[in-house]
Design a protein around this motif. Structure first.
Motif, short mmCIF file in Angstrom:
data_model
loop_
_atom_site.label_atom_id
_atom_site.label_comp_id
_atom_site.label_asym_id
_atom_site.label_seq_id
_atom_site.Cartn_x
_atom_site.Cartn_y
_atom_site.Cartn_z
N GLN A 140 -0.31 1.31 -15.13
CA GLN A 140 1.05 1.59 -15.61
C GLN A 140 2.12 0.88 -14.78
O GLN A 140 3.29 0.82 -15.17
CB GLN A 140 1.31 3.09 -15.61
N LEU A 141 1.73 0.34 -13.63
CA LEU A 141 2.67 -0.37 -12.76
C LEU A 141 2.79 -1.84 -13.13
O LEU A 141 3.72 -2.51 -12.70
CB LEU A 141 2.24 -0.23 -11.30
N ASN A 142 1.86 -2.33 -13.92
CA ASN A 142 1.82 -3.77 -14.23
C ASN A 142 2.82 -4.13 -15.33
O ASN A 142 3.11 -3.34 -16.21
CB ASN A 142 0.41 -4.18 -14.65
N HIS A 143 3.28 -5.37 -15.26
CA HIS A 143 4.20 -5.89 -16.28
C HIS A 143 3.48 -6.72 -17.35
O HIS A 143 4.14 -7.31 -18.19
CB HIS A 143 5.28 -6.76 -15.63
N ASN A 144 2.16 -6.79 -17.31
CA ASN A 144 1.44 -7.58 -18.32
C ASN A 144 0.92 -6.69 -19.44
O ASN A 144 -0.03 -7.02 -20.12
CB ASN A 144 0.30 -8.38 -17.68
N ARG A 145 1.56 -5.55 -19.63
CA ARG A 145 1.22 -4.62 -20.70
C ARG A 145 2.23 -4.80 -21.83
O ARG A 145 3.23 -5.47 -21.68
CB ARG A 145 1.30 -3.18 -20.19
N GLY A 146 1.97 -4.14 -22.93
CA GLY A 146 2.88 -4.27 -24.05
C GLY A 146 4.14 -3.42 -23.91
O GLY A 146 5.18 -3.75 -24.44
N GLY A 178 0.81 -1.22 0.00
CA GLY A 178 0.00 0.00 0.00
C GLY A 178 0.84 1.26 0.00
O GLY A 178 0.54 2.23 -0.71
N ALA A 179 1.91 1.26 0.80
CA ALA A 179 2.80 2.42 0.85
C ALA A 179 3.55 2.60 -0.46
O ALA A 179 3.80 3.73 -0.90
CB ALA A 179 3.79 2.26 2.01
N MET A 180 3.89 1.49 -1.11
CA MET A 180 4.55 1.58 -2.41
C MET A 180 3.65 2.25 -3.43
O MET A 180 4.06 3.14 -4.18
CB MET A 180 4.95 0.18 -2.90
N VAL A 181 2.39 1.82 -3.46
CA VAL A 181 1.43 2.40 -4.41
C VAL A 181 1.26 3.89 -4.13
O VAL A 181 1.26 4.72 -5.05
CB VAL A 181 0.09 1.66 -4.35
N ALA A 182 1.13 4.25 -2.86
CA ALA A 182 0.96 5.65 -2.49
C ALA A 182 2.17 6.49 -2.92
O ALA A 182 2.02 7.63 -3.38
CB ALA A 182 0.73 5.78 -0.98
N ALA A 183 3.36 5.92 -2.77
CA ALA A 183 4.58 6.65 -3.15
C ALA A 183 4.67 6.84 -4.66
O ALA A 183 5.18 7.85 -5.15
CB ALA A 183 5.80 5.90 -2.64
N LEU A 184 4.16 5.87 -5.43
CA LEU A 184 4.26 5.91 -6.88
C LEU A 184 3.18 6.78 -7.54
O LEU A 184 3.40 7.34 -8.62
CB LEU A 184 4.16 4.49 -7.44
N MET A 185 2.03 6.90 -6.90
CA MET A 185 0.89 7.57 -7.53
C MET A 185 1.18 8.98 -8.05
O MET A 185 0.70 9.33 -9.13
CB MET A 185 -0.30 7.61 -6.56
N PRO A 186 1.94 9.82 -7.36
CA PRO A 186 2.17 11.18 -7.87
C PRO A 186 2.93 11.23 -9.19
O PRO A 186 3.01 12.28 -9.83
CB PRO A 186 3.00 11.84 -6.76
N TYR A 187 3.48 10.09 -9.64
CA TYR A 187 4.30 10.06 -10.85
C TYR A 187 3.59 9.37 -12.02
O TYR A 187 4.19 9.20 -13.08
CB TYR A 187 5.62 9.35 -10.56
N LEU A 188 2.34 8.99 -11.83
CA LEU A 188 1.61 8.23 -12.85
C LEU A 188 0.63 9.14 -13.57
O LEU A 188 -0.04 9.96 -12.96
CB LEU A 188 0.88 7.05 -12.20
N ARG A 189 0.50 8.96 -14.87
CA ARG A 189 -0.30 9.86 -15.71
C ARG A 189 -1.67 9.29 -16.00
O ARG A 189 -1.84 8.07 -16.12
CB ARG A 189 0.42 10.08 -17.04
N ALA A 190 -2.64 10.16 -16.10
CA ALA A 190 -3.99 9.79 -16.54
C ALA A 190 -4.82 11.06 -16.61
O ALA A 190 -4.46 12.09 -16.03
CB ALA A 190 -4.65 8.78 -15.59
N ASP A 191 -5.95 10.97 -17.30
CA ASP A 191 -6.88 12.10 -17.34
C ASP A 191 -7.65 12.17 -16.03
O ASP A 191 -8.18 11.15 -15.55
CB ASP A 191 -7.87 11.93 -18.49
N GLY A 192 -7.72 13.36 -15.47
CA GLY A 192 -8.56 13.60 -14.30
C GLY A 192 -8.33 12.61 -13.18
O GLY A 192 -7.21 12.42 -12.73
N SER A 193 -9.42 11.99 -12.74
CA SER A 193 -9.36 11.10 -11.58
C SER A 193 -9.29 9.62 -11.96
O SER A 193 -9.68 8.76 -11.18
CB SER A 193 -10.59 11.33 -10.69
N SER A 194 -8.79 9.32 -13.14
CA SER A 194 -8.73 7.93 -13.63
C SER A 194 -7.60 7.15 -12.96
O SER A 194 -6.61 6.78 -13.60
CB SER A 194 -8.57 7.92 -15.15
N ASP A 195 -7.76 6.89 -11.66
CA ASP A 195 -6.68 6.22 -10.92
C ASP A 195 -6.47 4.78 -11.39
O ASP A 195 -5.37 4.25 -11.30
CB ASP A 195 -6.97 6.24 -9.43
N GLY A 196 -7.51 4.15 -11.92
CA GLY A 196 -7.33 2.80 -12.46
C GLY A 196 -6.32 2.78 -13.58
O GLY A 196 -5.49 1.88 -13.68
#
Length: 201
Positions: free
Chosen positions: A94-100, A71-89
């Motif tokens: 972007q943290l997952n490795h099952n993407r292209g 949980g603390a890891m996710v909280a620390a990473l969130m300020p550096y992740l991009r998305a429109d508005g409140s699209s936290d999902g």
């Protein structure tokens, strides 16, 4: 710069590592500061997809890295992740490795919590529920990919595919991002539906 860009809350405004030049790109992509396994985040739990280190197995849950829980890891990473508005999902994806493309766990996390003396301290829980403290050697993206390939594990493909299985057709479309490709998606779909029509599927 990444935190500033993310604060604009626009999914197209970000510090794309692949657009960097020279030393900064090499440092972010080639340094031996990556975790030696791939993961997916499910309901604030880090689950291992594949591992290049014998101390960690696919299916294990990473409870903490360098003393910081999931949980603390996710909280620390969130300020550096991009998305429109409140699209936290979308941010968390972007943290997952099952993407292209690459995971922000490989880019941002080593900057926030680098390995100590080349190693990461982990607490893991196996599928049977046993908790273990282990240390693993940090690695490069290239070495991790090769080690996983040696196990028969390949990166997820973004290739569009179409096949007919009896009276069922299956079309798989992993991405719609073709900005750097000459792939003709319209021709692909036209061809697939022509084949469906011809075969009366």
């Amino acid at each position: 710069a990444t935190e500033l860009a993310a604060a604009i809350r626009c999914g197209h405004t970000w510090t794309n590592v692949l657009n960097q030049e020279g030393g900064s790109k090499a440092a972010l992509l080639e340094n031996a500061d990556k975790l030696p396994f791939t993961m997916v985040l499910v309901a604030n739990r880090w689950l291992v997809l594949a591992s290049a280190d014998p101390a960690v197995d696919a299916g294990d849950e990473i409870l903490s890295v360098n003393g910081m829980n999931a949980g603390a890891m996710v909280a620390a990473l969130m300020p550096y992740l991009r998305a429109d508005g409140s699209s936290d999902g979308k941010r968390l994806q972007q943290l997952n490795h099952n993407r292209g493309d690459y995971s922000q766990m490989d880019i941002v996390w080593p900057l926030l919590s680098p390995p100590q003396d080349g190693r990461y301290a982990l607490e893991i829980r196996n599928p049977a529920g046993k908790r273990t403290a282990v240390t693993v050697q940090a690695t490069t993206l290239t070495r991790r990919e090769k080690a996983l390939a040696d196990q028969g594990i390949k990166p997820p493909s973004e290739q569009w595919t179409f096949r007919i299985d009896g009276d069922t057709a299956i079309m798989t479309l992993p991405t719609f991002a073709f900005w750097n490709s000459d792939f003709d998606c319209a021709a692909f779909i036209d061809s697939a539906f022509a084949e469906l029509d011809a075969g009366k599927v």
